[in-house]
Design a protein around this motif. Structure first.
Motif, PDB file in Angstrom:
ATOM      1  N   VAL A  31       0.382  -1.292   0.136  1.00 34.47           N
ATOM      2  CA  VAL A  31       0.107   0.096   0.123  1.00 34.47           C
ATOM      3  C   VAL A  31       0.753   1.195  -0.337  1.00 34.47           C
ATOM      4  CG1 VAL A  31      -1.691  -1.223   1.256  1.00 34.47           C
ATOM      5  CG2 VAL A  31      -0.549   0.368   2.717  1.00 34.47           C
ATOM      6  N   PRO A  33       2.382   4.562  -0.574  1.00 30.32           N
ATOM      7  CA  PRO A  33       2.393   5.241  -2.000  1.00 30.32           C
ATOM      8  C   PRO A  33       3.743   5.229  -2.349  1.00 30.32           C
ATOM      9  CG  PRO A  33       1.385   6.238  -0.023  1.00 30.32           C
ATOM     10  CD  PRO A  33       1.715   5.370   0.666  1.00 30.32           C
ATOM     11  N   LEU A  34       4.661   5.505  -1.610  1.00 28.54           N
ATOM     12  CA  LEU A  34       5.929   6.153  -2.166  1.00 28.54           C
ATOM     13  C   LEU A  34       6.973   4.970  -2.427  1.00 28.54           C
ATOM     14  CD1 LEU A  34       5.979   8.848   0.032  1.00 28.54           C
ATOM     15  CD2 LEU A  34       6.020   8.708  -2.281  1.00 28.54           C
ATOM     16  N   TRP A  38      10.438  -2.145   2.245  1.00 26.53           N
ATOM     17  CA  TRP A  38      10.594  -3.573   1.895  1.00 26.53           C
ATOM     18  C   TRP A  38      11.490  -4.413   2.755  1.00 26.53           C
ATOM     19  CZ3 TRP A  38      12.228  -3.612  -4.133  1.00 26.53           C
ATOM     20  CH2 TRP A  38      12.499  -2.263  -4.365  1.00 26.53           C
TER      21      TRP A  38
ATOM     22  N   ALA B  45       2.268   3.957  -7.650  1.00 31.58           N
ATOM     23  CA  ALA B  45       2.221   3.313  -6.646  1.00 31.58           C
ATOM     24  C   ALA B  45       1.152   2.444  -6.419  1.00 31.58           C
ATOM     25  CB  ALA B  45       1.421   4.596  -5.696  1.00 31.58           C
ATOM     26  N   ASN B  46       0.292   2.354  -5.734  1.00 28.05           N
ATOM     27  CA  ASN B  46      -1.342   0.764  -5.539  1.00 28.05           C
ATOM     28  C   ASN B  46      -2.412   1.802  -5.478  1.00 28.05           C
ATOM     29  OD1 ASN B  46      -3.002  -0.530  -4.884  1.00 28.05           O
ATOM     30  ND2 ASN B  46      -0.924  -2.124  -4.205  1.00 28.05           N
ATOM     31  N   ARG B  49      -4.539   2.915  -2.252  1.00 25.03           N
ATOM     32  CA  ARG B  49      -3.650   3.605  -1.251  1.00 25.03           C
ATOM     33  C   ARG B  49      -3.219   4.547  -1.860  1.00 25.03           C
ATOM     34  NH1 ARG B  49      -6.350   4.193   4.042  1.00 25.03           N
ATOM     35  NH2 ARG B  49      -6.267   2.233   4.846  1.00 25.03           N
ATOM     36  N   GLY B  51      -2.925   9.028  -3.882  1.00 22.43           N
ATOM     37  CA  GLY B  51      -2.875   9.982  -4.480  1.00 22.43           C
ATOM     38  C   GLY B  51      -3.586  10.753  -3.040  1.00 22.43           C
ATOM     39  N   ARG B 159       2.322  -0.439 -10.023  1.00 22.56           N
ATOM     40  CA  ARG B 159       3.883   0.514 -10.357  1.00 22.56           C
ATOM     41  C   ARG B 159       4.483   0.333 -10.571  1.00 22.56           C
ATOM     42  NH1 ARG B 159       4.319   1.837  -4.653  1.00 22.56           N
ATOM     43  NH2 ARG B 159       2.861   0.235  -3.454  1.00 22.56           N
ATOM     44  N   THR B 181       8.761   0.419 -11.661  1.00 22.90           N
ATOM     45  CA  THR B 181       9.542   0.949 -10.310  1.00 22.90           C
ATOM     46  C   THR B 181      10.259  -0.483  -9.276  1.00 22.90           C
ATOM     47  OG1 THR B 181       7.268   0.216  -8.690  1.00 22.90           O
ATOM     48  CG2 THR B 181       7.851   2.810 -10.001  1.00 22.90           C
ATOM     49  N   ARG B 182       9.835  -1.803  -9.141  1.00 19.31           N
ATOM     50  CA  ARG B 182      10.463  -2.108  -8.293  1.00 19.31           C
ATOM     51  C   ARG B 182      11.588  -3.366  -9.515  1.00 19.31           C
ATOM     52  NH1 ARG B 182       5.562  -4.158  -4.720  1.00 19.31           N
ATOM     53  NH2 ARG B 182       5.676  -2.222  -3.176  1.00 19.31           N
ATOM     54  N   PRO B 219       3.867  13.118  -2.071  1.00 18.50           N
ATOM     55  CA  PRO B 219       5.392  13.433  -2.939  1.00 18.50           C
ATOM     56  C   PRO B 219       5.263  12.781  -4.707  1.00 18.50           C
ATOM     57  CG  PRO B 219       5.859  12.906  -0.912  1.00 18.50           C
ATOM     58  CD  PRO B 219       3.924  12.752  -0.959  1.00 18.50           C
ATOM     59  N   SER B 220       4.251  11.256  -4.696  1.00 19.81           N
ATOM     60  CA  SER B 220       4.158  10.621  -5.855  1.00 19.81           C
ATOM     61  C   SER B 220       3.406  11.495  -6.285  1.00 19.81           C
ATOM     62  CB  SER B 220       3.409   9.397  -4.875  1.00 19.81           C
ATOM     63  OG  SER B 220       2.596   8.862  -6.117  1.00 19.81           O
ATOM     64  N   ASP B 483      20.167   0.826  -8.083  1.00 21.50           N
ATOM     65  CA  ASP B 483      18.705   0.103  -8.153  1.00 21.50           C
ATOM     66  C   ASP B 483      17.389   0.733  -8.670  1.00 21.50           C
ATOM     67  OD1 ASP B 483      17.570   1.412  -5.866  1.00 21.50           O
ATOM     68  OD2 ASP B 483      18.430   0.830  -4.226  1.00 21.50           O
ATOM     69  N   HIS B 485      14.535   1.358  -7.306  1.00 23.65           N
ATOM     70  CA  HIS B 485      14.030   2.512  -6.890  1.00 23.65           C
ATOM     71  C   HIS B 485      14.860   3.667  -6.661  1.00 23.65           C
ATOM     72  CE1 HIS B 485      11.475   4.364  -3.344  1.00 23.65           C
ATOM     73  NE2 HIS B 485      12.192   4.864  -3.360  1.00 23.65           N
ATOM     74  N   ARG B 489      13.226   7.320  -8.793  1.00 22.35           N
ATOM     75  CA  ARG B 489      13.852   8.553  -8.525  1.00 22.35           C
ATOM     76  C   ARG B 489      14.517   9.458  -9.552  1.00 22.35           C
ATOM     77  NH1 ARG B 489      10.171   8.215  -4.905  1.00 22.35           N
ATOM     78  NH2 ARG B 489      10.084   7.509  -3.119  1.00 22.35           N
TER      79      ARG B 489
END
Ligand SMILES: Cc1cc2nc3c(=O)[nH]c(=O)nc-3n(C[C@H](O)[C@H](O)[C@H](O)COP(=O)(O)OP(=O)(O)OC[C@H]3O[C@@H](n4cnc5c(N)ncnc54)[C@H](O)[C@@H]3O)c2cc1C
Ligand code: SF4
Ligand code: SF4
Lengths: 77, 576
Positions: A31, A33-34, A38, B45-46, B49, B51, B159, B181-182, B219-220, B483, B485, B489
C-alpha cells in the motif's frame, strides 16, 4: 565521481516480533504510495528501506498485526 | 525496426495514467459507457492507497448543491477568486455535474455529513457563497473506488511510472512508455486514447523543513504528467499562477479553514487577532497571509483555543483520524494542545495544481488537451480550484469522451526508433557505476527554485535561477541509480527539473502582477488588464525551446458586475 553513504533515522518502525512477513504478508509494502517499505533480507521482515516518507499512514492502518508505527520524520518533529 | 523482446507491449483501447482520484473515476466511466472497451489504469503506486486521498478526505471544498447555490453563483465565485482568467465554460461544466456526482458517490457509499432532516449539511467558507460539505467519516473513499474498478473489470497495473507519451505519424497520442518501479522493466502501453490523471506537481519547491518528502502534495505527484504532456507537444497554462497554501508550520498539512472554519476556528496573527475576512484559499488571501507572516504581527496561527471542549473534540476527531491522520502525533511531539495554544502556520513550497490554484495542462470543457487523443483531469489539468469533486467530475467527462474517441480509431502504429531511444535514456542511470545520486540532483533543483523562483518574483533573480537550473542539464548524463527504486527517483528528478524551468519561463513571461501572492512580480507590481487579461500558454516551440504565447480568455457564460469583480481584493479586515 566517487560516492559515500550517509545514515538517516527513519520515521517508520516495524516490530519484528509482530510482523508476519515470513507467513507471506506484504500488506504495508503493497500500500505504501512512495514504495519505501521492503523486506529486510536479513530478518525476512518488513522495514523502511528509503527515508522518503509522507507520514500518511496506510502502512500502519492496514497492517493486520499492528506491527507498524509511523513517527514524524526527525527533520519535522 | 522491430520492438526488442525486452520491451513488453500491451494493447488497450483507453489508457488512464494515475489511479488516485480522477483516474479511477475515468476508468470506471469509460467501462460503463462501453463495456466492450478494454481500459487500463496505470499507477505509479497502488490504486488501493494512492494519491491525495490515500487515507480519505475531510470534506468537499466546492459542492454546488441546489438550495444553497447555483452553478452560475459558483462560476462567478471562481471567476473572482481567479482574477478573471479562466475558461468559464470549463468551470460551468464542473458546476453543472457537481450535484449529480455527489449523489452518485453517496449512492456508492461515500459518507457525507447530513443534517437532522437528511439533507446535505452545507457550510459557508468561501467569500460569497456556501460550498463546503464535511465528510467526517471520509476514510473509505479509496475502498469504494477500488470496488468499482473490480466490478467493472478495469485492468489495473500498479507500480509503473509512465514516463513519455507516444504519438503516431498524424500526431495523435497512441499510448505511453512506462517503467516498473520495482524491477526497472520497460513497457509500452499502446492505446487509442489516453487520459492523464497524474496529480499536481508537488515536488518543485523545497519545504521549509528541508525534508524532500515533507510536501503538501502526496510526493508521488512530482510533475511527471506535466513533463510528459510538454514533451508530447501539449500546451500547459497558468504555470505562473503557482499553488501556494497556508499550512501548519513544518507538518505541511492543511490547517484547516474548511474543517475548523465552520466550527469557529480562524487564522490569526501573533496577537490572536483575525486579519483576513475569509479563509478560503486564494492568491489574494495568501498575499495577506504572507504580509502578516513577514510583518511585525507574525507569525500566523490557527486559533482554536477559544472554542468549547466539545467543539475541540469534534475537530480533533476529524483532523487526527481522516485525511492526514499523523497530525495528532505531530502535535503530541511538540506538546501542542488546541485547547491552550494557537498552532503555528506557514506557507507551503510552490507547486502546479489546478485543484487548488489554476496551473496545469490545458484542457477544455470536454477534458481535451491540445493534442488529439490526449485527455486530462484533476490536479494536473487546468480547470481552476477544482479540488476532489472536480477531479471526479472531470474524470467522468474524460472517461466518456475518451472511450468515444477510441471507438472511432484503429490500432495506432508505434514509432520503434523513439521507443528504443527512450528505453536507453530511461535506464541509463542504472547502467552507470557511480555519479550523482537522484536525491542530490533533486535537492539542488528544488533549492534553486526556493532561492530564485518563489514570490515575491524578481526578474534578475528568476534569470539567475533559470540559468542555474538549465546548467544542470549537463548533470543528467551523470545521474546514477543503484537499484530500480533509485531509478524511479532519477526519472522523477528529471521531470522536476522540467517543471522548475516551466515555473521560471512562465513567470518571466507574464509582465504584471496577478493572483495575489501566486504571481506577485516585483518588477511589474500592478495588474495590467490591458495587456495581460489572457492565459499564458507554455509549450515546446521551435528547436525544442520552451516557449510561451498569449491565449485570449473566451467570452464569459456568466457575467459579473464591477462590485463583484473586486470582492476578493478586499480580504483584509478593516481597522476600527
Ligand atoms: C493534503 C491534502 C488535503 C486535501 N483536502 C481536500 C479536501 O478536504 N477537500 C477537497 O475537496 N479537496 C482536498 N484536496 C484536494 C484533492 O484531494 C485533490 O484535488 C484531488 O484528490 C486530486 O485528484 P487527482 O486524481 O488529480 O490526483 P491524485 O488523487 O493525487 O492522483 C494522482 C495519481 O497519479 C499517480 N501518478 C503520478 N505520476 C504518475 C506516473 N508517472 N505514472 C503513473 N501514475 C502516476 C499518483 O501516484 C497518484 O495516485 C486535498 C489535497 C491534499 C494534498
Ligand atoms: S503489514 Fe504488518 S505484518 Fe504485514 S508485512 Fe507489513 S509489518 Fe509485517
Ligand atoms: S507513512 Fe505512508 S509513505 Fe510512510 S511508509 Fe507508511 S505508507 Fe509509506
Amino acid at each position: 565521481m566517487p560516492t559515500a553513504s550517509q545514515i538517516s533515522m527513519v520515521p517508520v518502525v516495524v516490530d519484528d516480533d509482530k510482523c508476519i512477513a515470513d507467513k507471506g504478508c506484504r500488506t504495508c509494502i503493497d500500500v505504501c504510495p512512495l514504495d519505501v517499505l521492503w523486506i529486510n533480507e536479513e530478518t525476512g521482515k518488513a522495514h523502511m528501506k528509503y527515508d522518503e516518507c509522507w507520514y500518511c499512514m496506510p502502512c500502519e492502518a492496514d497492517c493486520p498485526t499492528d506491527a507498524v508505527t509511523v513517527n514524524i520524520p526527525y527533520l519535522l518533529s | 525496426m522491430a520492438i526488442p523482446d525486452d520491451i513488453k507491449v500491451m494493447d488497450v483501447d483507453v489508457l488512464v495514467i494515475g489511479g488516485g482520484t480522477a483516474g479511477p473515476m475515468a476508468a470506471v466511466t469509460a467501462k460503463e459507457k462501453n463495456p466492450d472497451a478494454s481500459v487500463m489504469l496505470l499507477e505509479k503506486a497502488n490504486v488501493k492507497r494512492s494519491g491525495a486521498i490515500s487515507m480519505g478526505m475531510d470534506g468537499l471544498n466546492n459542492a454546488v448543491v441546489p438550495g444553497h447555490s447555483t452553478p452560475e453563483d459558483y462560476v462567478k465565485e471562481i471567476t473572482i477568486a481567479n482574477d478573471g482568467i479562466l475558461l468559464q465554460k470549463g468551470v460551468m461544466a464542473y458546476a453543472q455535474r457537481s450535484y449529480s456526482m455527489i449523489q452518485k458517490l453517496d449512492k456508492w457509499g461515500v459518507y457525507f455529513q447530513k443534517d437532522e432532516t437528511g439533507e446535505f449539511d452545507m457550510k459557508k467558507v468561501h467569500h460569497l457563497g456556501t460550498y463546503v460539505l464535511p465528510m467526517p467519516e471520509g476514510h473509505n473513499v479509496k475502498k469504494i473506488l477500488y470496488r468499482r474498478l473490480r466490478r467493472h473489470r478495469v485492468k489495473v497495473e500498479n507500480r509503473y511510472q509512465a514516463i513519455r507519451l507516444l504519438k503516431d505519424e498524424a500526431g495523435v497520442v497512441s499510448g505511453c512508455i512506462a517503467l516498473g518501479t520495482r524491477d526497472a522493466e520497460v513497457i509500452v502501453v499502446r492505446a487509442k486514447a489516453v487520459i492523464m490523471c497524474s496529480g499536481a506537481a508537488g515536488r518543485i519547491g523545497l519545504p521549509a523543513s528541508g525534508y524532500l518528502f515533507g510536501t503538501y502534495e502526496n510526493p508521488s505527484n512530482c510533475g511527471d504528467g506535466h513533463s510528459m504532456a510538454y514533451h508530447v507537444g501539449a500546451e500547459l497554462t497558468g504555470l505562473e499562477c503557482y499553488q501556494i497554501n497556508p499550512l501548519l508550520k513544518d507538518y505541511n498539512g492543511p490547517a484547516c479553514a474548511y474543517v475548523t472554519g465552520p466550527l469557529g476556528g480562524y487564522t490569526a496573527n501573533a496577537k490572536g487577532d483575525r486579519f483576513i475576512e475569509c479563509d478560503y484559499w486564494s492568491g489574494q488571501m495568501m498575499m495577506e497571509f504572507y504580509n502578516e507572516l513577514q510583518g511585525g504581527n507574525g507569525p500566523v496561527f490557527l486559533k482554536l483555543d477559544h472554542l468549547a471542549e466539545e467543539t475541540i473534540q469534534e475537530i480533533e476527531h476529524v483532523l487526527h483520524t481522516n485525511e492526514r491522520p499523523s497530525r495528532g502525533r505531530f502535535h503530541d511531539g511538540r506538546g501542542t494542545d488546541y485547547r491552550t495554544k494557537m498552532v503555528e502556520m506557514h506557507i507551503s513550497e510552490i507547486g502546479f495544481c489546478a485543484g487548488h490554484s489554476a496551473s496545469g495542462v490545458w484542457i477544455n470543457e470536454k477534458g481535451e488537451t491540445s493534442v488529439p487523443g490526449l485527455y486530462g483531469a484533476g490536479d494536473m489539468a487546468s480547470i481552476p480550484h477544482s479540488y476532489m469533486l472536480g477531479a471526479f467530475v472531470y474524470g467522468e467527462i474524460c472517461g466518456e469522451n475518451a472511450v468515444e474517441f477510441a471507438r472511432e480509431r484503429d490500432v495506432p502504429k508505434l514509432d520503434e526508433d523513439y521507443i528504443i531511444a527512450e528505453r536507453d535514456r530511461i535506464l541509463a542511470p542504472l547502467k552507470r557505476t557511480d555519479g550523482i545520486p537522484p536525491s542530490q540532483f533533486e535537492y539542488k533543483v528544488r533549492r534553486l527554485v526556493n532561492d530564485y523562483l518563489q514570490p515575491p518574483k524578481v526578474s534578475k533573480k528568476m534569470d539567475i535561477g533559470l540559468a542555474r537550473i538549465r546548467a544542470m542539464e549537463n548533470d543528467i548524463p551523470y545521474l546514477y541509480a543503484r537499484d530500480p527504486h533509485e531509478l524511479l527517483r532519477a526519472n522523477e528528478a528529471q521531470h522536476i527539473f522540467d517543471c522548475a524551468q516551466m515555473a521560471a519561463v512562465a513567470s518571466l513571461y507574464r509582465q504584471e502582477s496577478r493572483w495575489g501572492l501566486y504571481h506577485n512580480y516585483v518588477d511589474h507590481p500592478e495588474t495590467d488588464n490591458e495587456n495581460w487579461f489572457c492565459h499564458v500558454q507554455l509549450f515546446k516551440g521551435e528547436n525544442d525551446n520552451m516557449t510561451c504565447r498569449k491565449r485570449e480568455v473566451e467570452p464569459y457564460v456568466v457575467e459579473l458586475d464591477d462590485e463583484e469583480k473586486n470582492a476578493y481584493q478586499q480580504l483584509r479586515v478593516q481597522a476600527g
